[in-house]
Design a protein around this motif. Sequence first.
Motif, PDB file in Angstrom:
ATOM      1  N   ALA A  13     -17.796   6.536  61.212  1.00 50.15           N
ATOM      2  CA  ALA A  13     -18.438   6.258  62.342  1.00 50.15           C
ATOM      3  C   ALA A  13     -19.807   5.683  62.353  1.00 50.15           C
ATOM      4  N   GLY A  15     -20.639   3.714  59.909  1.00 48.87           N
ATOM      5  CA  GLY A  15     -20.873   2.277  59.143  1.00 48.87           C
ATOM      6  C   GLY A  15     -20.638   1.110  60.161  1.00 48.87           C
ATOM      7  N   ILE A  57     -14.676  13.054  53.213  1.00 49.23           N
ATOM      8  CA  ILE A  57     -12.989  12.929  52.847  1.00 49.23           C
ATOM      9  C   ILE A  57     -12.697  13.086  51.601  1.00 49.23           C
ATOM     10  N   VAL A 124      -8.499   1.078  58.586  1.00 47.85           N
ATOM     11  CA  VAL A 124      -9.146  -0.333  58.253  1.00 47.85           C
ATOM     12  C   VAL A 124      -8.958  -0.601  56.812  1.00 47.85           C
ATOM     13  N   LYS A 149      -7.028   0.809  48.420  1.00 43.90           N
ATOM     14  CA  LYS A 149      -6.555   0.707  49.643  1.00 43.90           C
ATOM     15  C   LYS A 149      -5.119   0.742  49.781  1.00 43.90           C
ATOM     16  N   ARG A 170     -13.090 -10.992  54.533  1.00 44.96           N
ATOM     17  CA  ARG A 170     -14.395 -10.735  54.184  1.00 44.96           C
ATOM     18  C   ARG A 170     -15.205 -10.524  55.405  1.00 44.96           C
ATOM     19  N   SER A 178     -23.230  -3.038  54.605  1.00 43.50           N
ATOM     20  CA  SER A 178     -22.902  -3.089  53.370  1.00 43.50           C
ATOM     21  C   SER A 178     -23.915  -3.707  52.205  1.00 43.50           C
TER      22      SER A 178
HETATM   23  N1  NAP Z   1     -17.202  -5.870  53.281  1.00 47.54           N
HETATM   24  C1  NAP Z   1     -16.041  -6.713  53.335  1.00 47.54           C
HETATM   25  O1  NAP Z   1     -16.072  -7.718  53.164  1.00 47.54           O
HETATM   26  C2  NAP Z   1     -14.757  -5.929  53.641  1.00 47.54           C
HETATM   27  C3  NAP Z   1     -13.462  -6.541  53.754  1.00 47.54           C
HETATM   28  C4  NAP Z   1     -12.300  -6.135  54.022  1.00 47.54           C
HETATM   29  C5  NAP Z   1     -12.428  -4.746  54.483  1.00 47.54           C
HETATM   30  N2  NAP Z   1     -13.318  -3.961  54.300  1.00 47.54           N
HETATM   31  C6  NAP Z   1     -13.264  -2.558  54.792  1.00 47.54           C
HETATM   32  O2  NAP Z   1     -13.682  -2.399  56.096  1.00 47.54           O
HETATM   33  C7  NAP Z   1     -14.162  -1.098  56.622  1.00 47.54           C
HETATM   34  C8  NAP Z   1     -15.497  -1.308  57.257  1.00 47.54           C
HETATM   35  O3  NAP Z   1     -16.578  -1.835  56.408  1.00 47.54           O
HETATM   36  P1  NAP Z   1     -17.870  -1.576  56.723  1.00 47.54           P
HETATM   37  O4  NAP Z   1     -18.725  -2.569  55.973  1.00 47.54           O
HETATM   38  O5  NAP Z   1     -18.154  -1.531  58.078  1.00 47.54           O
HETATM   39  O6  NAP Z   1     -18.067  -0.361  56.241  1.00 47.54           O
HETATM   40  P2  NAP Z   1     -19.636   0.658  55.782  1.00 47.54           P
HETATM   41  O7  NAP Z   1     -20.763  -0.025  56.866  1.00 47.54           O
HETATM   42  O8  NAP Z   1     -19.923   0.436  54.111  1.00 47.54           O
HETATM   43  O9  NAP Z   1     -19.297   1.801  56.293  1.00 47.54           O
HETATM   44  C9  NAP Z   1     -18.531   2.859  55.391  1.00 47.54           C
HETATM   45  C10 NAP Z   1     -18.674   4.063  56.413  1.00 47.54           C
HETATM   46  O10 NAP Z   1     -17.764   5.161  55.326  1.00 47.54           O
HETATM   47  C11 NAP Z   1     -18.485   6.154  55.264  1.00 47.54           C
HETATM   48  N3  NAP Z   1     -18.043   6.883  54.201  1.00 47.54           N
HETATM   49  C12 NAP Z   1     -18.309   6.485  52.868  1.00 47.54           C
HETATM   50  N4  NAP Z   1     -17.885   7.463  52.132  1.00 47.54           N
HETATM   51  C13 NAP Z   1     -17.147   8.519  52.654  1.00 47.54           C
HETATM   52  C14 NAP Z   1     -16.996   9.860  52.307  1.00 47.54           C
HETATM   53  N5  NAP Z   1     -16.549  10.328  51.326  1.00 47.54           N
HETATM   54  N6  NAP Z   1     -16.591  10.670  53.374  1.00 47.54           N
HETATM   55  C15 NAP Z   1     -16.589  10.231  54.969  1.00 47.54           C
HETATM   56  N7  NAP Z   1     -17.347   9.285  55.028  1.00 47.54           N
HETATM   57  C16 NAP Z   1     -17.583   8.285  54.044  1.00 47.54           C
HETATM   58  C17 NAP Z   1     -19.880   5.921  55.591  1.00 47.54           C
HETATM   59  O11 NAP Z   1     -20.613   6.980  55.895  1.00 47.54           O
HETATM   60  P3  NAP Z   1     -22.036   7.480  55.260  1.00 47.54           P
HETATM   61  O12 NAP Z   1     -22.756   7.330  56.623  1.00 47.54           O
HETATM   62  O13 NAP Z   1     -21.889   9.057  55.243  1.00 47.54           O
HETATM   63  O14 NAP Z   1     -22.265   6.839  54.230  1.00 47.54           O
HETATM   64  C18 NAP Z   1     -19.888   4.747  56.564  1.00 47.54           C
HETATM   65  O15 NAP Z   1     -19.773   5.393  57.830  1.00 47.54           O
HETATM   66  C19 NAP Z   1     -14.272  -0.413  55.057  1.00 47.54           C
HETATM   67  O16 NAP Z   1     -13.178   0.370  54.985  1.00 47.54           O
HETATM   68  C20 NAP Z   1     -14.179  -1.370  54.124  1.00 47.54           C
HETATM   69  O17 NAP Z   1     -13.695  -1.334  52.903  1.00 47.54           O
HETATM   70  C21 NAP Z   1     -14.758  -4.636  54.032  1.00 47.54           C
END
Ligand code: NAP
Length: 251
Positions: A13, A15, A57, A124, A149, A170, A178
């Motif tokens: 949440a 993120g 998790i 996601v 994934k 992306r 990120s």
């Molecule tokens: N970046 C890209 O271009 C891209 C492309 C395709 C898909 N995605 C996917 O899209 C999704 C959202 O991306 P985003 O950039 O919005 O992600 P993000 O801002 O990096 O957020 C990641 C979230 O995961 C939580 N988290 C990480 N490790 C955890 C753990 N061990 N237990 C519980 N919570 C944990 C983080 O919480 P904390 O506050 O605790 O750190 C944060 O809330 C992700 O699944 C990513 O893999 C990304």
Amino acid sequence: MISNSDKILVAGATGGVGQLVVAKLLAKDLSIQALTRNRSKAESMFEGRVEIVEGDIRYPNTLLEATNGINYIICCTGTTAFPSLRWDFASLFQPANSPEAVDGEGVKNLLAAAPQDLKRFVFVSSCGVLRKDELPYNILNAFGVLDAKLMGEKAIIASGLPYTIIRPGRLIDGPYTSYDLNTLLRAKTDGKKAVKIKLGDDLNGEASRVDVANVCVESLFYDTTVNKAFSIANEGERPALTNWSQLFTTM
Ligand SMILES: NC(=O)c1ccc[n+]([C@@H]2O[C@H](COP(=O)([O-])OP(=O)(O)OC[C@H]3O[C@@H](n4cnc5c(N)ncnc54)[C@H](OP(=O)(O)O)[C@@H]3O)[C@@H](O)[C@H]2O)c1
């Protein structure tokens, strides 16, 4: 059909996508439980508007309180695709917060803690999970993010729970949480690009975090998204109104 008496757990949440999911659920007056590893961070972020529960998790026993009485789970957790501080190398005794630990094993842990009567598990994932040998996905997968994934996706399907798997391109648009190039560039669409959704893993390009969050939430309102895995990207001119029903029916 989802109703206001249902409770939705948002994992990740805090993120980028997760914050937008929470905002969209709030706008629809839905009841939210935000899963976080850092209560004080989530408290200052959400200002008392959502229930907050601590959990990681990677550790199954930290998830039992979070999933108790939950009707829906939206899982937008993630870590960086390439080694970074987010991989938690600090302690030798703590498993690294690597893609395998989060996107693979972590998702399995969340599934195992989910109630048997869960109405939907929204995940996601990422574009490229079925094209790991093709450019640019073979580079993205250098440290196994797409393998992880896909491991998460397979566990979701095998669980027998109703699911929706969303595979974004992306990510673009804030919140910029990120470490990737689009975050550095503060890349944005200004909400001007249309949403494209396609079953399977055929799309390429960029996807707005805003629309990934939209799809996470809107999919809960349409049975046509149950047990489907689809990719999402943004391209072309955005119509005045996005017709989610049509997008989900014709994908
Ligand atoms: N970046 C890209 O271009 C891209 C492309 C395709 C898909 N995605 C996917 O899209 C999704 C959202 O991306 P985003 O950039 O919005 O992600 P993000 O801002 O990096 O957020 C990641 C979230 O995961 C939580 N988290 C990480 N490790 C955890 C753990 N061990 N237990 C519980 N919570 C944990 C983080 O919480 P904390 O506050 O605790 O750190 C944060 O809330 C992700 O699944 C990513 O893999 C990304």
